[in-house]
Design a protein around this motif. Structure first.
Motif, PDB file in Angstrom:
ATOM      1  N   LYS A   2       0.370  16.054  37.347  1.00 31.46           N
ATOM      2  CA  LYS A   2      -1.132  15.945  37.496  1.00 31.46           C
ATOM      3  C   LYS A   2      -1.619  16.498  38.937  1.00 31.46           C
ATOM      4  O   LYS A   2      -1.132  16.153  39.867  1.00 31.46           O
ATOM      5  N   ARG A   3      -2.937  16.856  39.397  1.00 27.02           N
ATOM      6  CA  ARG A   3      -2.871  18.161  40.045  1.00 27.02           C
ATOM      7  C   ARG A   3      -4.049  16.931  41.373  1.00 27.02           C
ATOM      8  O   ARG A   3      -4.592  15.674  40.374  1.00 27.02           O
ATOM      9  N   GLU A 296      -6.115   7.337  36.186  1.00 30.00           N
ATOM     10  CA  GLU A 296      -5.068   8.834  36.576  1.00 30.00           C
ATOM     11  C   GLU A 296      -4.973   9.381  34.758  1.00 30.00           C
ATOM     12  O   GLU A 296      -4.808  11.158  35.678  1.00 30.00           O
ATOM     13  N   ASP A 297      -6.773   9.356  33.725  1.00 33.75           N
ATOM     14  CA  ASP A 297      -6.619  10.441  33.123  1.00 33.75           C
ATOM     15  C   ASP A 297      -7.888  11.514  33.661  1.00 33.75           C
ATOM     16  O   ASP A 297      -8.856  12.056  32.566  1.00 33.75           O
ATOM     17  N   VAL A 524     -13.044  14.707  32.709  1.00 33.59           N
ATOM     18  CA  VAL A 524     -11.411  14.255  32.307  1.00 33.59           C
ATOM     19  C   VAL A 524     -10.377  15.531  33.219  1.00 33.59           C
ATOM     20  O   VAL A 524     -10.816  16.241  33.680  1.00 33.59           O
ATOM     21  N   ASN A 525      -9.224  15.333  33.359  1.00 32.52           N
ATOM     22  CA  ASN A 525      -8.123  15.851  33.946  1.00 32.52           C
ATOM     23  C   ASN A 525      -7.747  17.413  33.169  1.00 32.52           C
ATOM     24  O   ASN A 525      -8.464  17.360  32.008  1.00 32.52           O
ATOM     25  N   SER A 549      -4.007  21.579  28.777  1.00 33.89           N
ATOM     26  CA  SER A 549      -2.349  20.673  29.112  1.00 33.89           C
ATOM     27  C   SER A 549      -2.014  20.006  30.078  1.00 33.89           C
ATOM     28  O   SER A 549      -1.382  19.375  30.310  1.00 33.89           O
ATOM     29  N   GLU A 550      -3.200  19.192  31.063  1.00 35.27           N
ATOM     30  CA  GLU A 550      -3.557  18.727  32.036  1.00 35.27           C
ATOM     31  C   GLU A 550      -4.124  17.415  31.298  1.00 35.27           C
ATOM     32  O   GLU A 550      -4.573  16.490  32.383  1.00 35.27           O
TER      33      GLU A 550
END
Length: 558
Positions: A2-3, A296-297, A524-525, A549-550
């Motif tokens: 994750k960025r 983290e999501d 969302v990421n 994809s993230e």
């Protein structure tokens, strides 16, 4: 992996932009207008809200990215109409939608800088007569070719509706003519150095004559425009469905379709983001923002508002409010950091100095020292004032401001000022603050008008009888200076005028800046492509995308 986009704030990039804005604006403009920004103090980032450079928010998807075709966005306020010739076309969601659906002659490239839109370049010699050179490759959603006649029609229909947002953008024009199919000339009633900025407003979008003439009584004629998305469904105060316009002159948007939902209930908004029913939410409580910020999501984009939330005084009519010693007592009694924390948690930046000018407003000056929190000094000023124990009314609205007002009440009680908080909704707040030289209303806790364009901010917030002059402010010298600013072209001279106005405000204290809200937008990421601004109504989502994809598996489309 994750960025690192957690709580992406524009605090640092905002300051960089202000510092870099320089150079004189030419009397003949060739397509960009870079008014001077000015000096500014350096704010301290809020603990727990990570400041980051703007490029940490991905502007475009990576090559080969797995992009979603559809994105759901949640709003907190309604889109009643999308037709800017109607009075109800107001609020941030309307301006966001306008930027998705419609184009303007001139586009914002930054809070106080402009670039080409439907006009490739423009010029003036006297700031009365303006000539615009139009693109020749633009089509409306109905297939009509865009020409100078559409600009003329837009001005005509806007001026048919006095008081509307569109009228307010175009009302300066006395005559408009087509010099050529792709050249239009506008002559204003008076000199207006900031006219270009009026045309970059979302309510100055260009409309289609054919759509209007087909059914002028149906306001949806205004949905036919030239923007990167076209309207496919609209339910007032409920949802707006958009599909990308494949023939947009600026290129095809990365996302095929969007739905903007109006969800009034805070808990529902939070749940929809948690369960993957939506991918971004534009208003949540500080507590919910903290929750998403720690997950983290999700990512939380954080944007520091240009506009300071302030304690405002009635600047006419009430003897206590007009007493400078009373204002000084309030100024030295308040602790801005404590008020900011109580009101917004980590999502606020305490006032950085004694200036009520917006953080990115043109020609903002530093050196206006913030009056220190000193209860003993505050008591001395209060003893020298006309205040004699009366109960002072403090009007406010919305949950964050109510919490802040309660802290102000406690701090002022410490020095002997009795405060009664009057809570109202936005409509009630506006009604209570109409300009009235005889008004005996007293204090409020809300935002002072602080557009990045100094002329607009002053006209709105400090011009006598303007409906947004919530401070009930009137000062003959300031009014004279605002008039001079409107007709002064040289940037150095304009900066000097702005400096004098700020110095007057500092001495008079028509309001006291308390904090700058940090607007948090959880998503969302994988969401990117949103161009944020310290002015919420300038947020631009035309390039929004969702890189699957993230994104966590459970939050992807089923």
């Amino acid at each position: 992996m994750k960025r690192n986009r957690k709580a992406i704030a524009t605090i640092l990039s905002l300051l960089m932009a202000v510092t870099l804005l320089a150079a004189c604006g030419p009397t003949t403009d060739t397509g960009t207008t870079p008014p001077t920004g000015g000096e500014t103090a350096t704010p301290t980032p809020t603990p727990g809200v990570t400041p980051g450079a703007g490029d940490e928010i991905a502007a475009t998807p990576e090559e080969g990215a797995n992009l979603a075709e559809h994105i759901d966005l949640i709003l907190d306020t309604q889109i009643t109409v999308l037709n800017s010739t109607l009075p109800g076309a107001t609020g941030n969601p309307v301006t966001w939608a306008n930027r998705l659906v419609k184009d303007r002659l001139i586009e914002h490239t930054g809070p106080t800088t402009l670039g080409p839109g439907l006009a490739t370049r423009w010029e003036t010699d006297d700031y009365v007569t303006f000539r615009f050179y139009l693109r020749d490759d633009v089509y409306f959603h109905n297939g009509d070719h865009f020409t100078a006649d559409d600009v003329i029609f837009t001005v005509e229909v806007a001026k048919m509706h006095p008081g509307s947002p569109a009228y307010n953008r175009w009302r300066f024009i006395e005559t408009i003519t087509a010099v050529d199919t792709y050249i239009v000339e506008m002559v204003l009633h008076d000199v207006n150095v900031d006219f270009y900025f009026e045309l970059s407003n979302s309510h100055a979008s260009i409309y289609n004559r054919t759509a209007f003439e087909a059914n002028p009584s149906d306001p949806s004629w205004a949905h036919v425009a030239t923007g990167p998305f076209r309207v496919t469904g609209f339910s007032t105060n409920d949802f707006l469905r958009l599909e990308r316009f494949e023939d947009h002159w600026g290129g095809v948007a990365p996302t095929k379709s969007l739905t903007l939902w109006t969800i009034p209930e805070m808990a529902t908004r939070t749940l929809m983001l948690q369960t993957g029913e939506a991918q971004a939410v534009f208003s949540l409580t500080a507590e919910d923002l903290d929750m998403f910020n720690e997950s983290e999501d999700f990512q939380v984009f954080a944007v520091t508002n240009n506009m300071p939330t302030s304690i405002g005084f009635n600047n006419q009519g009430d003897a206590i409010m007009m007493d400078r010693n009373f204002r000084l007592a309030v100024a030295h009694a308040i602790n801005t950091a404590d008020i900011a924390t109580v009101a917004e948690g980590r999502w606020a930046l305490p006032a950085i100095d004694g200036n009520i000018w917006g953080l990115e407003t043109q020609w903002r000056i530093s050196g206006l020292e913030q009056r220190e929190h000193n209860p003993e000094l505050a008591r001395q000023y209060l003893a020298d004032s006309v205040y004699n124990g009366e109960t002072i009314e403090l009007i406010t609205a919305n949950a964050e401001n109510i919490r802040g007002a309660e802290m102000i009440q406690l701090q002022l009680a410490e020095i002997g000022i009795n405060i009664a908080i009057e809570i109202t909704d936005m409509a009630g707040f506006t009604a209570a603050h109409t300009f009235d030289p005889t008004s005996t209303r007293q204090m409020h806790f809300f935002a002072v008008a602080a557009q990045p364009i100094a002329m607009t901010a002053l006209r709105q917030g400090f011009w006598p009888e303007n409906h947004l002059n919530w401070l009930n402010y009137s000062n003959d010298r300031v009014t004279q200076l605002i008039e001079e600013l409107a007709v002064t072209a040289a940037d150095a001279d304009r900066a000097a005028i702005a400096r004098e106005i700020q110095e007057i405000f500092y001495e008079e204290m028509p309001a006291l800046a308390v904090y700058f809200p940090i607007r948090g937008i959880p998503a969302v990421n994988g969401i990117g492509g949103i161009r944020f601004s310290p002015l919420t109504f300038e947020w631009d989502m035309r390039g929004i995308f969702w890189d699957l994809s993230e994104t966590a598996e459970n939050l992807r489309p089923s």
